[in-house]
Design an enzyme around this catalytic site. Structure first.
Site, PDB file in Angstrom:
ATOM      1  CB  SER A   3     -11.353  -5.768  -8.641  1.00  0.00           C
ATOM      2  OG  SER A   3     -11.683  -4.570  -7.983  1.00  0.00           O
ATOM      3  CG  LEU A  14      -7.431   2.413  -5.091  1.00  0.00           C
ATOM      4  CD1 LEU A  14      -6.022   1.885  -5.295  1.00  0.00           C
ATOM      5  CD2 LEU A  14      -7.388   3.925  -4.934  1.00  0.00           C
ATOM      6  N   GLY A  15     -10.894   1.018  -7.811  1.00  0.00           N
ATOM      7  CA  GLY A  15     -11.594   0.801  -9.088  1.00  0.00           C
ATOM      8  C   GLY A  15     -10.675   0.925 -10.298  1.00  0.00           C
ATOM      9  CG  PHE A  31       2.994  -1.242  -4.028  1.00  0.00           C
ATOM     10  CD1 PHE A  31       2.603  -0.956  -2.728  1.00  0.00           C
ATOM     11  CD2 PHE A  31       4.189  -0.717  -4.495  1.00  0.00           C
ATOM     12  CE1 PHE A  31       3.400  -0.164  -1.912  1.00  0.00           C
ATOM     13  CE2 PHE A  31       4.990   0.078  -3.687  1.00  0.00           C
ATOM     14  CZ  PHE A  31       4.592   0.343  -2.388  1.00  0.00           C
ATOM     15  CB  ALA A  80      -1.916  -7.055  -8.667  1.00  0.00           C
ATOM     16  CB  THR A 122      -5.049  -4.607 -12.142  1.00  0.00           C
ATOM     17  OG1 THR A 122      -4.935  -5.698 -11.235  1.00  0.00           O
ATOM     18  CG2 THR A 122      -5.931  -5.035 -13.312  1.00  0.00           C
ATOM     19  CG  ASN A 154      -8.364  -9.317  -5.002  1.00  0.00           C
ATOM     20  OD1 ASN A 154      -7.902  -8.414  -4.306  1.00  0.00           O
ATOM     21  ND2 ASN A 154      -8.506  -9.184  -6.305  1.00  0.00           N
TER      22      ASN A 154
END
Ligand SMILES: Cc1cc2nc3c(=O)[nH]c(=O)nc-3n(C[C@H](O)[C@H](O)[C@H](O)COP(=O)(O)O)c2cc1C
Length: 328
Positions: free
Chosen positions: A154, A98-99, A49, A47, A71, A220
């Site tokens: 995340s 990135l958030g 990319f 996830a 995501t 992760n």
């Protein structure tokens, strides 16, 4: 910038058809069973990319068995202030904060509708800070994909930790199961020697198993402080985290007992690495950072390398991989 250039070129299928680098994923030896589905390779795209599902139809041609879109969140999000991604080239690693920047689920759904022919090979990563938001994302996309990955891990999105509380996670999984029979995969945060959170994560894993999730992503990126990142910290990914991925995977497999299918994620960068995670109980391995460093020929290289290792070891099924990879 590099990522953007790759993304733009992947929007032109013609370029990737010319390379014909997809062949390796069609080899019978690599056939992989996950959550009752059959995928042509155990190698998958992680996830993050392709957050808005813009290029899944092209990126899959690089040789992936399946690709993880997202995501995705319910509404569009700007993400964290920049700088928010840095490369640590000497370690082949990345720190990102990135958030979850993205255009929101409706935009992704528009794209997913174009990929009907490969929908059995798409997993959608969804997240949010409120249960109803995640449920709505799933409701809108459930007929367009093969399984959902719920990201509760995340390290750089504030508010996501709500689902790292066992009763909240259990409630979320039960609500999702009421609206879809698609497999549910939970993406867990990592533990390592410097993270004092192993007990809590094991509790979350037990909760997920009790609630009968079909899959788990272990795991992760690792939280890391960095002055070069505007928000001061982010998720560390790439080759240096592979030993921790392997350790965590082996410990999770010991309690999993085959109930859920495990997808390994974190630092996989070669056929040898993929062999090691498959031999340690994972059914599949996802990659992100190694693709950024080694480029679009990597999936094909890993597939061919794995076929070679299997032939040397005299193994003709992915499920039979065990022990150390044979020396070449
Ligand atoms: C730039 C970047 C963005 C990411 N975005 C997401 C994301 O949106 N959702 C998610 O679950 N993981 C995200 N990840 C984490 C990856 O999916 C993966 O779990 C992590 O990078 C470890 O794998 P790797 O070492 O192969 O990169 C991101 C990673 C990177 C480097």
């Amino acid at each position: 910038m590099a990522h953007r250039v790759t993304e733009l070129s992947l929007r032109i299928p013609y370029i990737w058809n010319l390379f014909n680098i997809n062949k390796s994923a069609g080899n019978k030896l690599l056939e992989t069973k996950l959550f009752g589905n059959t995928y042509p390779s155990p190698l998958a795209l992680a996830a993050g990319f392709d957050k808005d599902c813009n290029i899944l139809n092209n990126v899959i041609k690089l040789g992936f068995g399946f690709v993880t879109g997202g995501t995705v969140t319910l509404t569009s999000r700007p993400g964290n202030p920049k700088p928010r991604v840095i490369r640590i080239t000497k370690d082949k690693a990345i720190i990102n904060a990135l958030g979850f920047p993205g255009k929101g689920i409706e935009y992704s759904v528009k794209n997913l509708k174009k990929y009907q022919s490969i929908k059995k090979r798409i997993i959608l990563s969804v997240s949010g800070t409120i249960e109803d938001e995640i449920i709505e994302c799933i409701e809108l996309s459930k007929d367009l994909i093969s399984a959902f990955e719920i990201n509760i891990s995340s390290p750089n999105t504030s508010g996501l930790k709500v689902f790292q509380e066992p009763s909240r996670l259990r409630g979320l999984i039960e609500s999702v199961k009421k609206i879809t029979d698609k497999p549910i995969i939970i993406k867990f945060p990592p533990w390592n020697n410097s993270l004092d959170n192993k007990k809590e994560i094991l509790k979350l894993i037990e909760t997920s198993l009790i609630t009968n999730v079909e899959g788990m992503v272990i795991s992760n990126s690792h939280p890391k402080e960095s002055k070069s990142i505007k928000v001061g910290r982010g998720g560390y990914s790439g080759e240096p985290i592979f030993p921790d991925t392997l350790k965590m995977l082996r410990q999770v497999q010991a309690i999993n007992n085959g109930y859920a299918d495990i997808i390994a994620c974190g630092g996989i960068s070669s056929a040898n690495d993929l062999w090691k995670v498959l031999a340690s109980g994972a059914k599949s391995g996802q990659i992100y950072t190694s693709l950024v460093y080694q480029g679009p020929s990597l999936p094909s290289k890993i597939n061919n390398g794995l076929i070679n290792l299997m032939k040397i070891a005299g193994i003709n099924k992915i499920e039979d991989i065990n022990g150390d990879p044979p020396k070449i």
